[in-house]
Design a protein around this motif. Structure first.
Motif, short mmCIF file in Angstrom:
data_model
loop_
_atom_site.label_atom_id
_atom_site.label_comp_id
_atom_site.label_asym_id
_atom_site.label_seq_id
_atom_site.Cartn_x
_atom_site.Cartn_y
_atom_site.Cartn_z
N GLU A 50 10.55 -17.85 39.86
CA GLU A 50 10.52 -16.45 39.43
C GLU A 50 9.40 -15.67 40.11
OE1 GLU A 50 10.23 -16.89 35.25
OE2 GLU A 50 12.36 -17.35 34.95
N ARG A 51 8.25 -16.33 40.31
CA ARG A 51 7.15 -15.67 40.99
C ARG A 51 7.50 -15.41 42.46
NH1 ARG A 51 1.89 -15.51 39.53
NH2 ARG A 51 2.86 -15.39 37.47
N LEU A 52 8.13 -16.37 43.08
CA LEU A 52 8.55 -16.20 44.47
C LEU A 52 9.58 -15.08 44.60
CD1 LEU A 52 8.91 -19.93 45.60
CD2 LEU A 52 7.12 -18.33 46.29
N LYS A 53 10.50 -15.03 43.65
CA LYS A 53 11.52 -13.97 43.68
C LYS A 53 10.89 -12.59 43.51
CE LYS A 53 15.90 -12.53 41.64
NZ LYS A 53 16.95 -12.83 40.63
N GLU A 54 9.86 -12.53 42.71
CA GLU A 54 9.18 -11.25 42.44
C GLU A 54 8.38 -10.77 43.64
OE1 GLU A 54 5.71 -9.47 39.42
OE2 GLU A 54 6.38 -11.56 39.27
N LYS A 55 7.76 -11.70 44.36
CA LYS A 55 6.79 -11.33 45.39
C LYS A 55 7.23 -11.58 46.83
CE LYS A 55 3.52 -10.14 42.44
NZ LYS A 55 2.97 -8.76 42.36
N VAL A 56 8.27 -12.38 47.03
CA VAL A 56 8.67 -12.73 48.39
C VAL A 56 10.10 -12.26 48.66
CG1 VAL A 56 8.89 -14.58 50.10
CG2 VAL A 56 7.18 -14.76 48.28
N PRO A 57 10.26 -11.11 49.27
CA PRO A 57 11.61 -10.65 49.61
C PRO A 57 12.17 -11.43 50.79
CG PRO A 57 9.97 -9.13 50.47
CD PRO A 57 9.22 -10.15 49.66
N ARG A 58 13.49 -11.42 50.91
CA ARG A 58 14.17 -12.10 52.01
C ARG A 58 13.77 -13.57 52.10
NH1 ARG A 58 15.64 -8.16 57.08
NH2 ARG A 58 16.58 -6.50 55.82
N ALA A 59 14.14 -14.32 51.06
CA ALA A 59 13.77 -15.74 51.00
C ALA A 59 14.96 -16.60 50.62
CB ALA A 59 12.62 -15.95 50.02
N TYR A 60 15.04 -17.76 51.25
CA TYR A 60 16.04 -18.79 50.93
C TYR A 60 15.23 -20.01 50.49
CZ TYR A 60 20.14 -21.83 51.61
OH TYR A 60 21.20 -22.72 51.44
N VAL A 61 15.39 -20.40 49.23
CA VAL A 61 14.55 -21.44 48.64
C VAL A 61 15.36 -22.72 48.41
CG1 VAL A 61 13.04 -22.05 46.72
CG2 VAL A 61 13.13 -19.68 47.53
N ASN A 62 14.88 -23.83 48.96
CA ASN A 62 15.45 -25.15 48.68
C ASN A 62 14.65 -25.83 47.59
OD1 ASN A 62 17.38 -25.18 50.95
ND2 ASN A 62 15.55 -25.30 52.23
N GLN B 102 0.68 -23.04 43.21
CA GLN B 102 1.02 -23.16 44.63
C GLN B 102 1.81 -21.95 45.11
OE1 GLN B 102 2.73 -26.85 45.96
NE2 GLN B 102 1.15 -28.11 45.03
N ALA B 103 2.70 -21.45 44.26
CA ALA B 103 3.47 -20.26 44.62
C ALA B 103 2.54 -19.07 44.85
CB ALA B 103 4.49 -19.94 43.54
N ASP B 104 1.56 -18.90 43.97
CA ASP B 104 0.59 -17.81 44.13
C ASP B 104 -0.22 -17.97 45.40
OD1 ASP B 104 1.32 -16.44 41.81
OD2 ASP B 104 -0.07 -17.59 40.55
N THR B 105 -0.61 -19.21 45.71
CA THR B 105 -1.36 -19.48 46.93
C THR B 105 -0.53 -19.14 48.16
OG1 THR B 105 -2.60 -21.27 45.85
CG2 THR B 105 -2.57 -21.25 48.25
N LEU B 106 0.72 -19.54 48.13
CA LEU B 106 1.61 -19.27 49.26
C LEU B 106 1.82 -17.77 49.46
CD1 LEU B 106 3.55 -20.21 51.48
CD2 LEU B 106 5.34 -20.37 49.73
N ILE B 107 2.04 -17.06 48.37
CA ILE B 107 2.24 -15.61 48.44
C ILE B 107 1.01 -14.93 49.04
CG2 ILE B 107 2.52 -13.52 47.05
CD1 ILE B 107 4.16 -15.33 45.08
N SER B 108 -0.16 -15.32 48.56
CA SER B 108 -1.40 -14.74 49.08
C SER B 108 -1.56 -15.04 50.56
CB SER B 108 -2.59 -15.31 48.29
OG SER B 108 -3.81 -14.83 48.82
N ARG B 109 -1.24 -16.26 50.95
CA ARG B 109 -1.37 -16.65 52.36
C ARG B 109 -0.39 -15.86 53.23
NH1 ARG B 109 -1.81 -23.01 53.43
NH2 ARG B 109 -3.38 -22.67 51.82
N MET B 110 0.82 -15.66 52.74
CA MET B 110 1.81 -14.89 53.50
C MET B 110 1.41 -13.43 53.64
SD MET B 110 5.56 -16.21 52.24
CE MET B 110 6.31 -17.71 52.92
N GLN B 111 0.97 -12.86 52.53
CA GLN B 111 0.63 -11.43 52.53
C GLN B 111 -0.56 -11.11 53.43
OE1 GLN B 111 0.10 -10.76 48.31
NE2 GLN B 111 2.23 -10.15 48.01
N SER B 112 -1.45 -12.07 53.61
CA SER B 112 -2.64 -11.84 54.42
C SER B 112 -2.44 -12.25 55.88
CB SER B 112 -3.83 -12.59 53.83
OG SER B 112 -3.59 -13.99 53.82
N ASP B 113 -1.26 -12.77 56.21
CA ASP B 113 -0.99 -13.24 57.57
C ASP B 113 -0.34 -12.13 58.39
OD1 ASP B 113 -0.16 -14.57 59.91
OD2 ASP B 113 0.11 -16.45 58.82
N SER B 114 -1.02 -11.69 59.42
CA SER B 114 -0.51 -10.59 60.24
C SER B 114 0.72 -10.98 61.06
CB SER B 114 -1.61 -10.10 61.19
OG SER B 114 -2.04 -11.15 62.04
#
Length: 446
Positions: A203-215, A147-159
């Motif tokens: 760890e995947r989110l920390k690696e790929k998603v800068p400026r994030a606050y995770v609950n 799910q983290a990988d899916t979210l990262i991909s979705r964020m990166q492709s969203d203009s």
């Protein structure tokens, strides 16, 4: 049967089950059907809202108005299953407490509906579609990395998302399917594997998603649902399908112990701030008294949906309010009674979201902004002073300062001595006493 086939059949069965429940729910003789079908009234929001004057560069100086993107990972609770049981085929993720944004705060209390009061341009919440909600029915902790990988991909492709600049709030809530299947495979659903699975996703989110606050939200003690079954024949009849590992008393005892281990081990992994940096923070949000909130410690069935397992609209609203309040108290706030409602905390102007570094406990009467800024600076300074490089620099500066002071003292002493001797020479010359005088060798000057 292979594990993947087993999970697929389990997923299909649950979808069929929830669909059956949806179409029969209105006519079922069920104690909490009326409460579940009622529409939540939402709340009026009277808090002062503002944004930072300049976009913060540190997650430890983040305010609610600075959040620009919301996202979620999880299972069927995050997809909204059970919120509107009579309309089970309709996507109700727009009302899920952590990611729903279909309605305004006056109609339905969710985390995004509160954040929208601070930032009308909030992006990513569910609104009749999934958007940045990557949760799915039947998900377990082992699915969080995918799910983290899916979210990262979705964020990166969203203009609409600037990955490097936008501040993002991501909420992860999983564990119901793990805990309800533990009697089938104790090793697979151990607390170690549960926490490890979540840690990989973080760890995947920390690696790929800068400026994030995770609950990361703790799972509650699912074994408490046996008390619901004891007073409701309908809940008891469907329990083998919704959570089979609490049907037997001996299995439920194991589930209760494991639920506590899930909570404790997850706290150990997150509370020490191992995942925190200047632009990334993970906060454990405790809601483990979710359904055991009444004074006699029995579950409040009005917080549960028609399947006696998921959350009702009322349950989602209570969860949203609690999550919001915890954002400013570092998880210290304890909700004693979900049934009587949870009031939203109104943070002071400029108050920062709680992290391992910024603590919004206003113990000294200082404004949140000043208190957190000083604490953050002091913490950074202490870390630097403990570094060998900075220690060597301090020692070198100290030696240089001593050398400069010593040089000044010597120069002053030499200057004073010369002035004294020159005065004596002038006196001898004026009195025409032209003696041979060793000016520098004769200590007494005669």
């Amino acid at each position: 049967m292979e594990p993947i086939e087993s999970r697929f059949m389990f997923l299909i069965f649950n979808v069929c089950l929830y669909t059956t429940i949806g179409f029969t729910f209105a006519s079922a003789n069920h104690s909490n059907s009326k409460e579940t079908a009622e529409k939540a009234a939402g709340i009026d929001f009277s808090c002062h809202v503002s944004q930072s004057k300049t976009q913060p560069k540190s997650v430890h100086r983040l305010t609610p108005g600075d959040i620009q993107v919301v996202a979620a990972l999880g299972d069927s609770i995050t997809t909204g299953v059970g919120i509107d049981a009579s309309y089970i085929t309709v996507d109700t993720s727009g009302h899920a407490f952590s990611i729903g944004g279909s309605d305004s705060l006056t109609k339905m209390t969710t985390l995004p509906s509160i954040l929208k009061m601070y930032n009308g341009n909030l992006y990513g919440y569910s609104n009749g579609s999934r958007d940045l909600n990557v949760a799915f029915i039947g998900a377990e902790s082992q699915d969080m990395l995918t799910q983290a990988d899916t979210l990262i991909s979705r964020m990166q492709s969203d203009s609409n998302i600037d990955m490097e600049r936008d501040w993002k709030m991501i909420t992860l809530y999983v564990g119901l399917n793990d805990i309800c299947n533990t009697c089938h495979d104790v090793e697979k659903y151990s607390s170690f594997n549960y926490v490890t699975n979540i840690a990989k996703a973080i760890e995947r989110l920390k690696e790929k998603v800068p400026r994030a606050y995770v609950n990361v939200i703790q799972i509650f003690d699912v074994s408490i649902l046996r008390q619901v079954d004891a007073n409701d024949q309908y809940c008891e009849s469907i329990r083998p399908n919704t959570c089979p590992c609490i049907v037997k008393k001996e299995d439920a005892e194991v589930v209760s112990q494991l639920s506590q281990q899930y909570q404790e081990k997850l706290a150990e992994a997150i509370d020490d701030g191992n995942y925190d940096s200047d632009t990334f923070s993970v906060q454990l949000q405790r809601q483990n008294d979710l359904v055991t909130s009444l004074s006699d410690e029995t579950p409040d069935v009005t917080l549960l949906s028609g399947d006696c397992t998921h959350l009702s609209r009322k349950g989602h609203e209570r969860s949203a309010a609690t999550l919001w309040n915890n954002l400013f108290t570092a998880g210290e706030r304890t909700v004693n009674n979900y049934a009587t409602g949870v009031e939203l905390v109104c943070p002071e102007e400029g108050a920062y979201l709680s992290t391992s570094t910024s603590n919004n406990a206003n113990k000294n009467g200082i404004s949140f902004e000043v208190s957190n800024e000083n604490h953050f600076k002091n913490t950074r300074l202490m870390k630097k002073l403990n570094h060998p490089y900075y220690a060597a620099m301090l020692i070198t500066l100290f030696i240089i300062m001593i050398a400069l002071v010593a040089s000044c003292v010597i120069c002053c002493a030499v200057k004073d001595g010369k002035e004294d001797r020159l005065q004596l020479y002038d006196y001898m010359f004026d009195n025409e006493k032209m003696y041979y005088y060793n000016f520098y060798d004769n200590e007494d000057g005669y």
